[in-house]
Design a protein around this motif. Structure first.
Motif, short mmCIF file in Angstrom:
data_model
loop_
_atom_site.label_atom_id
_atom_site.label_comp_id
_atom_site.label_asym_id
_atom_site.label_seq_id
_atom_site.Cartn_x
_atom_site.Cartn_y
_atom_site.Cartn_z
N LEU A 22 0.83 -1.21 0.00
CA LEU A 22 0.00 0.00 0.00
C LEU A 22 0.87 1.26 0.00
N LEU A 23 1.96 1.25 0.78
CA LEU A 23 2.87 2.39 0.80
C LEU A 23 3.51 2.61 -0.56
N GLY A 24 3.86 1.47 -1.22
CA GLY A 24 4.45 1.58 -2.55
C GLY A 24 3.47 2.13 -3.57
N THR A 25 2.23 1.68 -3.48
CA THR A 25 1.22 2.15 -4.42
C THR A 25 0.94 3.64 -4.24
N THR A 26 0.88 4.09 -2.96
CA THR A 26 0.59 5.51 -2.69
C THR A 26 1.84 6.38 -2.74
N ARG A 27 3.02 5.71 -2.87
CA ARG A 27 4.29 6.42 -2.97
C ARG A 27 4.58 7.30 -1.74
N VAL A 28 4.32 6.74 -0.57
CA VAL A 28 4.69 7.41 0.68
C VAL A 28 5.64 6.50 1.45
N SER A 29 6.40 7.08 2.39
CA SER A 29 7.44 6.31 3.07
C SER A 29 6.97 5.58 4.32
N SER A 30 5.88 6.02 4.93
CA SER A 30 5.41 5.37 6.15
C SER A 30 3.91 5.54 6.28
N THR A 31 3.31 4.73 7.20
CA THR A 31 1.87 4.81 7.42
C THR A 31 1.46 6.16 7.99
N ALA A 32 2.41 6.87 8.63
CA ALA A 32 2.10 8.19 9.18
C ALA A 32 1.78 9.20 8.07
N ASP A 33 2.29 8.90 6.85
CA ASP A 33 2.06 9.81 5.72
C ASP A 33 0.76 9.53 4.99
N LYS A 41 -6.04 10.06 -4.36
CA LYS A 41 -5.31 10.19 -5.62
C LYS A 41 -5.12 8.84 -6.32
N LEU A 42 -5.38 7.73 -5.59
CA LEU A 42 -5.20 6.40 -6.19
C LEU A 42 -6.26 6.12 -7.25
N ARG A 43 -5.86 5.27 -8.19
CA ARG A 43 -6.87 4.79 -9.15
C ARG A 43 -7.84 3.89 -8.39
N LYS A 44 -9.06 3.91 -8.83
CA LYS A 44 -10.10 3.14 -8.15
C LYS A 44 -9.73 1.66 -8.08
N ILE A 48 -9.27 -0.50 -4.64
CA ILE A 48 -10.09 -1.69 -4.38
C ILE A 48 -9.20 -2.90 -4.09
N SER A 49 -8.15 -3.06 -4.88
CA SER A 49 -7.23 -4.20 -4.71
C SER A 49 -6.56 -4.16 -3.33
N ALA A 50 -6.12 -2.93 -2.92
CA ALA A 50 -5.45 -2.79 -1.63
C ALA A 50 -6.40 -3.10 -0.48
N VAL A 51 -7.64 -2.60 -0.58
CA VAL A 51 -8.63 -2.83 0.48
C VAL A 51 -8.97 -4.32 0.60
#
Length: 262
Positions: A22-33, A41-44, A48-51
Motif C-alpha cells: 500500500l505504501l508503494g502504491t501511494t508512494r509514501v514512506s510510512s503509514t504516518a504519511d 489520488k489512487l486509481r479506483k 479496491i485491490s489494496a482494500v
C-alpha cells in the motif's frame, strides 16, 4: 486454523507485506504519511485491490486470534487439572511423612522409657535418616531429568537454548528454571542426562504432563523426561514398572499406568 507461533509470525509478515504494498502504491514512506488526500489520488482499481487484500489478511488474523484464545482456554483448563494433581500428590506425601515420623518418634519414646541406650542411639539414627530422606525428596521435587538429548560441546548457555527449544515444542514455554546442567562425568560414547532445576513443583508437573508430546516431534522424538528420583524412589519405581509389565503380559486388552506411585 490451529494456533502456533509459526502461524503467528506468518500472519505478522503477511500484514507487513500488504502495508508495504500500500505504501508503494501511494508512494509514501510510512503509514504516518497516509491520509484521505493521498488515498483519493489512487486509481479506483488500485484502491479496491489494496482494500480487498487488507480485508483478507484481517480475516485470517481474526481466525488466528480466535484459535489462540481457544488454545489459552485449553491450557488454562489443563493447568487447573495439573494443579489439582499436584495438591493431591503433596497431601499424600505429607501424610506419608507424618505417619513415618510419628511411628519413629513413638518407637523412640518407648525405647527411652526402657532405658535401653543402644536402641536409643539406633532410633536417633533412624529418625535422622528419615528427616534427611524427606529433605532430599523435597529438594528433588523441583527437578526434572532429561534423558536422550544428544551431548555435544554445548556450554551452560547452549543447554539453556536447548531446553527453551524443547519446552516450546511441548507448549511449556512458560516454565522457569533456576539451573540446567549435565549430571556425571563425560564419557565417550555415552550421553549424560540433564538435570533441570525448576522454580516450582508446578513447573515440574507441567513439563512431565506434556512430555508425551516429544514423541511427535522430529528433533526430540528420542528424548524423554522423568522426575529426579532418589535411589530408594528409583528402586520402588522399577518395581512398579515390572509389576505393570507382568499385568500387561497377562492381559494385553487392558490399559495399565502408574500414577502417584501406585
Amino acid at each position: 486454523m490451529d494456533f502456533s507461533v509459526t502461524h503467528l509470525h506468518a500472519s505478522e509478515n503477511r500484514m507487513k507485506e500488504e502495508i508495504s504494498k500500500l505504501l508503494g502504491t501511494t508512494r509514501v514512506s510510512s503509514t504516518a504519511d497516509l491520509s484521505a488526500t493521498v488515498l483519493d489520488k489512487l486509481r479506483k482499481a488500485d484502491l479496491i485491490s489494496a482494500v480487498l487484500s487488507l480485508v483478507t489478511v484481517c480475516e485470517k488474523s481474526a481466525e488466528l486470534c480466535k484459535s489462540a484464545a481457544e488454545k489459552i482456554d485449553e491450557l488454562k483448563d489443563s493447568n487447573i487439572s495439573y494443579q489439582k494433581e499436584i495438591i493431591d500428590a503433596q497431601k499424600s506425601q505429607i501424610s506419608s511423612v507424618q505417619k513415618t515420623v510419628k511411628n519413629e518418634l513413638k518407637s523412640w519414646s518407648d525405647v527411652v522409657k526402657k532405658n535401653q541406650t543402644s536402641q536409643v542411639n539406633s532410633t536417633k539414627k533412624s529418625v535422622k535418616e528419615v528427616i534427611e530422606k524427606v529433605h532430599e525428596e523435597d529438594r528433588r521435587a523441583c527437578n526434572v531429568m532429561v534423558y536422550g538429548l544428544e551431548e555435544g560441546a554445548e556450554d551452560e548457555a547452549g543447554l539453556v537454548f536447548l531446553m527453551a527449544d524443547l519446552t516450546l515444542e511441548v507448549d511449556c514455554n512458560g516454565v522457569e528454571c533456576n539451573d540446567i546442567y549435565r549430571v556425571g562425568k563425560r564419557e565417550e560414547g555415552k550421553t549424560r542426562p540433564i538435570r533441570v532445576e525448576c522454580k516450582t513443583r508446578s513447573d515440574v508437573q507441567f513439563l512431565l504432563s506434556n512430555a508425551r508430546k516429544l514423541k511427535k516431534t522430529d528433533k526430540f522424538s528420542k528424548v524423554y523426561l522423568a522426575p529426579d528420583r532418589t535411589r530408594e524412589q528409583k528402586v520402588a519405581h522399577n518395581k512398579l514398572v515390572n509389576e505393570m509389565k507382568e499385568k500387561i503380559a497377562a492381559d494385553p486388552s487392558k490399559y495399565y499406568f502408574i500414577r502417584n506411585n501406585k
